[in-house]
Design a protein around this motif. Structure first.
Motif, PDB file in Angstrom:
ATOM      1  N   LEU A  82       9.993  -4.890 -11.836  1.00  0.00           N
ATOM      2  CA  LEU A  82       8.759  -4.722 -11.069  1.00  0.00           C
ATOM      3  C   LEU A  82       7.953  -6.002 -10.917  1.00  0.00           C
ATOM      4  O   LEU A  82       7.111  -6.112 -10.026  1.00  0.00           O
ATOM      5  N   ASP A  83       8.198  -7.010 -11.779  1.00  0.00           N
ATOM      6  CA  ASP A  83       7.443  -8.254 -11.685  1.00  0.00           C
ATOM      7  C   ASP A  83       8.126  -9.291 -10.788  1.00  0.00           C
ATOM      8  O   ASP A  83       7.665 -10.427 -10.700  1.00  0.00           O
ATOM      9  N   PHE A  84       9.214  -8.901 -10.107  1.00  0.00           N
ATOM     10  CA  PHE A  84       9.877  -9.813  -9.182  1.00  0.00           C
ATOM     11  C   PHE A  84       9.132  -9.786  -7.850  1.00  0.00           C
ATOM     12  O   PHE A  84       8.543  -8.778  -7.460  1.00  0.00           O
ATOM     13  N   TRP A  85       9.213 -10.897  -7.110  1.00  0.00           N
ATOM     14  CA  TRP A  85       8.333 -11.066  -5.950  1.00  0.00           C
ATOM     15  C   TRP A  85       8.583 -10.082  -4.822  1.00  0.00           C
ATOM     16  O   TRP A  85       7.704  -9.844  -3.984  1.00  0.00           O
ATOM     17  N   THR A  86       9.756  -9.457  -4.765  1.00  0.00           N
ATOM     18  CA  THR A  86      10.063  -8.530  -3.672  1.00  0.00           C
ATOM     19  C   THR A  86       9.722  -7.079  -3.995  1.00  0.00           C
ATOM     20  O   THR A  86       9.992  -6.194  -3.189  1.00  0.00           O
ATOM     21  N   SER A  87       9.122  -6.821  -5.156  1.00  0.00           N
ATOM     22  CA  SER A  87       8.923  -5.432  -5.593  1.00  0.00           C
ATOM     23  C   SER A  87       8.044  -4.621  -4.642  1.00  0.00           C
ATOM     24  O   SER A  87       8.155  -3.395  -4.577  1.00  0.00           O
ATOM     25  N   GLY A  88       7.163  -5.272  -3.900  1.00  0.00           N
ATOM     26  CA  GLY A  88       6.248  -4.529  -3.046  1.00  0.00           C
ATOM     27  C   GLY A  88       6.821  -4.067  -1.721  1.00  0.00           C
ATOM     28  O   GLY A  88       6.215  -3.232  -1.037  1.00  0.00           O
ATOM     29  N   PHE A  89       7.992  -4.564  -1.347  1.00  0.00           N
ATOM     30  CA  PHE A  89       8.492  -4.285   0.004  1.00  0.00           C
ATOM     31  C   PHE A  89       9.040  -2.871   0.169  1.00  0.00           C
ATOM     32  O   PHE A  89       8.821  -2.249   1.215  1.00  0.00           O
ATOM     33  N   PHE A  90       9.771  -2.341  -0.820  1.00  0.00           N
ATOM     34  CA  PHE A  90      10.286  -0.993  -0.632  1.00  0.00           C
ATOM     35  C   PHE A  90       9.162   0.032  -0.617  1.00  0.00           C
ATOM     36  O   PHE A  90       9.113   0.889   0.306  1.00  0.00           O
ATOM     37  N   PRO A  91       8.210  -0.009  -1.560  1.00  0.00           N
ATOM     38  CA  PRO A  91       7.065   0.895  -1.416  1.00  0.00           C
ATOM     39  C   PRO A  91       6.295   0.643  -0.122  1.00  0.00           C
ATOM     40  O   PRO A  91       5.764   1.573   0.477  1.00  0.00           O
ATOM     41  N   GLY A  92       6.250  -0.617   0.316  1.00  0.00           N
ATOM     42  CA  GLY A  92       5.612  -0.917   1.593  1.00  0.00           C
ATOM     43  C   GLY A  92       6.302  -0.215   2.741  1.00  0.00           C
ATOM     44  O   GLY A  92       5.647   0.282   3.672  1.00  0.00           O
ATOM     45  N   SER A  93       7.631  -0.145   2.698  1.00  0.00           N
ATOM     46  CA  SER A  93       8.379   0.572   3.737  1.00  0.00           C
ATOM     47  C   SER A  93       8.038   2.059   3.722  1.00  0.00           C
ATOM     48  O   SER A  93       7.917   2.695   4.785  1.00  0.00           O
ATOM     49  N   MET A  94       7.868   2.618   2.532  1.00  0.00           N
ATOM     50  CA  MET A  94       7.494   4.027   2.440  1.00  0.00           C
ATOM     51  C   MET A  94       6.114   4.264   3.043  1.00  0.00           C
ATOM     52  O   MET A  94       5.890   5.249   3.760  1.00  0.00           O
ATOM     53  N   TYR A  95       5.196   3.352   2.768  1.00  0.00           N
ATOM     54  CA  TYR A  95       3.855   3.482   3.338  1.00  0.00           C
ATOM     55  C   TYR A  95       3.867   3.288   4.856  1.00  0.00           C
ATOM     56  O   TYR A  95       3.036   3.867   5.564  1.00  0.00           O
ATOM     57  N   GLY A 151       0.633 -11.660  -2.572  1.00  0.00           N
ATOM     58  CA  GLY A 151       0.517 -11.040  -1.258  1.00  0.00           C
ATOM     59  C   GLY A 151       1.712 -10.182  -0.921  1.00  0.00           C
ATOM     60  O   GLY A 151       1.583  -9.092  -0.354  1.00  0.00           O
ATOM     61  N   PHE A 152       2.912 -10.639  -1.272  1.00  0.00           N
ATOM     62  CA  PHE A 152       4.125  -9.855  -1.059  1.00  0.00           C
ATOM     63  C   PHE A 152       4.210  -8.677  -2.025  1.00  0.00           C
ATOM     64  O   PHE A 152       4.701  -7.596  -1.672  1.00  0.00           O
ATOM     65  N   MET A 153       3.761  -8.871  -3.245  1.00  0.00           N
ATOM     66  CA  MET A 153       3.914  -7.866  -4.289  1.00  0.00           C
ATOM     67  C   MET A 153       2.912  -6.719  -4.162  1.00  0.00           C
ATOM     68  O   MET A 153       3.198  -5.592  -4.576  1.00  0.00           O
ATOM     69  N   ILE A 154       1.747  -6.996  -3.586  1.00  0.00           N
ATOM     70  CA  ILE A 154       0.670  -6.010  -3.572  1.00  0.00           C
ATOM     71  C   ILE A 154       0.337  -5.521  -2.161  1.00  0.00           C
ATOM     72  O   ILE A 154       0.209  -4.323  -1.906  1.00  0.00           O
ATOM     73  N   ALA A 155       0.181  -6.446  -1.218  1.00  0.00           N
ATOM     74  CA  ALA A 155      -0.364  -6.095   0.098  1.00  0.00           C
ATOM     75  C   ALA A 155       0.455  -5.072   0.891  1.00  0.00           C
ATOM     76  O   ALA A 155      -0.139  -4.188   1.525  1.00  0.00           O
ATOM     77  N   PRO A 156       1.805  -5.128   0.913  1.00  0.00           N
ATOM     78  CA  PRO A 156       2.542  -4.206   1.791  1.00  0.00           C
ATOM     79  C   PRO A 156       2.246  -2.734   1.539  1.00  0.00           C
ATOM     80  O   PRO A 156       2.287  -1.927   2.474  1.00  0.00           O
ATOM     81  N   TRP A 157       1.953  -2.377   0.293  1.00  0.00           N
ATOM     82  CA  TRP A 157       1.656  -0.974  -0.005  1.00  0.00           C
ATOM     83  C   TRP A 157       0.167  -0.729  -0.244  1.00  0.00           C
ATOM     84  O   TRP A 157      -0.384   0.284   0.190  1.00  0.00           O
ATOM     85  N   ALA A 158      -0.511  -1.641  -0.931  1.00  0.00           N
ATOM     86  CA  ALA A 158      -1.898  -1.380  -1.314  1.00  0.00           C
ATOM     87  C   ALA A 158      -2.842  -1.397  -0.120  1.00  0.00           C
ATOM     88  O   ALA A 158      -3.797  -0.607  -0.062  1.00  0.00           O
ATOM     89  N   MET A 159      -2.620  -2.287   0.845  1.00  0.00           N
ATOM     90  CA  MET A 159      -3.488  -2.306   2.019  1.00  0.00           C
ATOM     91  C   MET A 159      -3.408  -0.994   2.786  1.00  0.00           C
ATOM     92  O   MET A 159      -4.425  -0.455   3.237  1.00  0.00           O
TER      93      MET A 159
END
Length: 476
Positions: A82-95, A151-159
């Motif tokens: 979860l601490d790798f830089w791409t972790s936010g993209f798959f949840p971002g896709s779900m959002y 920005g990659f880890m948080i923004a895709p899903w949190a925004m």
């Protein structure tokens, strides 16, 4: 910005040819491939592929700590912590799918079956649950100060969690992540430190007190900063604009600055072909990053920079329209492409169209964005064979009174599942043909695979078309 304020272009020969193709296409059959593209962007298979990965966590006792990144030779996802830089993209896709369901429900599996029952699909509450389930453990990343990739880890899903649902935890993580990222800002260099260390088989930077490494990718982390710490984001954008862009509008990947003086010590690559070449995804990061910066600031120089980078990208595309991993690397039959670069650049070009829609070039960038995704889909979309089915419940329940429900509706405990209609194994990603790193001196080289952020930006492109009201106005 009015059309009269738009700077004139100094086009090179390849760009002139691209504009000629656009002019001919507008008056001819340029939009002919677009129905196929629309089918790909909004197909049941796209949603089913994301769901098939996400739903694996439905029965888990704890929220996920591993996140899909790229596919192996069999097309199966390889996961990272979860601490790798791409972790936010798959949840971002779900959002992104949740965003479609809420804002553009007609785009989600809109077809009806012949028996007047809707096509099986996940319920909105199930998707909302999985969005939160997959992101529960990601909030802690907002505290990290050892990386620029927040920005990659948080923004895709949190925004989107905040924009769609006013999720207070997501809001808090966005604020905390912005401040964590800002801790990497250096007043002398006027930018954020990207990497603390950088080691390849050719060079080694291991002392942050001696080297201040800044990469073009960092432009995509500024959206998070603009949201909270405007002046720091603006300073970083201006420093990148000054140091990372060559006279021909190609980009350097890495710039090493002197933290004490702000002067440039070296410019080189970490993922491209050579220090003097143009790494395709880096160019794409630049296009979108400077367009996001323009949207926040409305400063014309950032729009001009984004256009320059986009024009270079367009001019370097091969005849089949799909970018190689590096624009100036020698081309052989084995040269890898990079579909992630294509998807990121296409999203940036849509932002250019949005900014220039009243100017002569506005439709040109829309045309090129659609063409870029269409060409990439034609060659690298994985077979759209995934679809949803309803799995009848194996349990029988007593219901009173008899006949109060339609037998076709089951007993209310039927499950939704995904099947692959192909007789062979199909890649778990939507797209193939991505390249993480093909630099000859990299500790490890990856190419010709599926990649989570190629899929994310593919889905984002579809959502942007919907948000801009372009569906139905582009020949679809």
């Amino acid at each position: 910005m009015s059309p009269s304020e738009v700077p004139s272009r100094g086009d090179d020969f390849n760009l002139i040819k691209a504009r000629a193709r656009y002019a001919n296409g507008v008056n001819g059959t340029a939009n002919a491939p677009l129905p196929h593209l629309m089918e790909a962007l909004y197909s049941e298979s796209v949603v089913a592929k994301i769901w098939s990965i996400a739903s694996k966590a439905l029965s888990s006792s704890k929220p996920p700590i591993l996140y899909p990144e790229y596919t192996d030779n069999d097309g199966t996802y390889v996961y990272r912590t979860l601490d790798f830089w791409t972790s936010g993209f798959f949840p971002g896709s779900m959002y992104l799918l949740l965003e479609r369901l809420i804002r553009h429900p007609q785009s989600i599996l809109g077809s009806e079956s012949t028996d007047n029952h809707s096509t099986p699909r996940p319920h909105r509450l199930q998707l909302e649950h999985l969005c939160r389930w997959w992101t529960t453990n990601l909030h802690q990343n907002s505290l990290k100060r050892d990386t620029h990739d927040l920005g990659f880890m948080i923004a895709p899903w949190a925004m989107r969690a905040w924009e769609l649902q006013r999720d207070a935890a997501a809001y808090n993580s966005l604020v905390m992540a912005a401040h964590s990222l800002a801790s990497r800002f250096n007043v002398t260099t006027q930018c954020l430190r990207s990497w603390d260390v950088c080691i390849t088989n050719r060079y080694s930077y291991t002392d942050p007190s001696q080297d201040f490494l800044v990469i073009i990718d960092n432009m995509l982390n500024l959206d998070l900063l603009f949201w909270e710490l405007y002046k720091i984001a603006l300073a970083h954008a201006r420093t990148t604009q000054k140091h990372h862009i060559r006279d021909d509008h190609s980009t350097f990947h890495v710039v090493n600055l002197d933290a004490d003086t702000g002067s440039v010590k070296a410019k080189f690559t970490n993922q491209g072909f050579s220090d003097s070449s143009c790494w395709a995804r880096g160019q794409a990061w630049g296009i979108m990053g400077f367009m996001q910066t323009f949207e926040w600031t409305q400063e014309a120089s950032f729009l001009t920079t984004a256009r320059d980078l986009a024009d270079y990208f367009i001019a370097q595309l091969p005849l089949d329209g799909v970018p190689y991993w590096d624009f100036t690397a020698p081309v052989t039959d084995a040269s890898p492409r990079d579909t992630s670069a294509a998807m990121v650049a296409a999203c940036g070009m849509l932002l250019l169209h949005k900014a220039l829609k009243d100017a002569p070039d506005g439709d040109f960038y829309l045309f090129e964005a659609m063409k870029l995704v269409d060409c990439t889909v034609a060659r690298f979309l994985t077979p759209p064979t995934a679809r949803f089915i309803t799995v009848p419940s194996t349990s029988d329940v007593l219901v009173y009174p008899s006949g109060c429900i339609d037998g076709r509706d089951g007993d209310g405990f039927d499950k939704i599942s995904v099947i692959n209609e192909s007789s062979t194994k199909v890649c778990e990603t939507i797209m193939q043909g991505a390249t993480i790193n093909n630099y000859e001196f990299a500790p490890r080289r990856w190419s010709n695979h599926g990649l989570v952020y190629a899929d994310y930006y593919f889905l984002l492109f579809g959502n942007m078309l919907l948000d801009l009201g372009l569906i139905g106005t582009t020949g679809c």
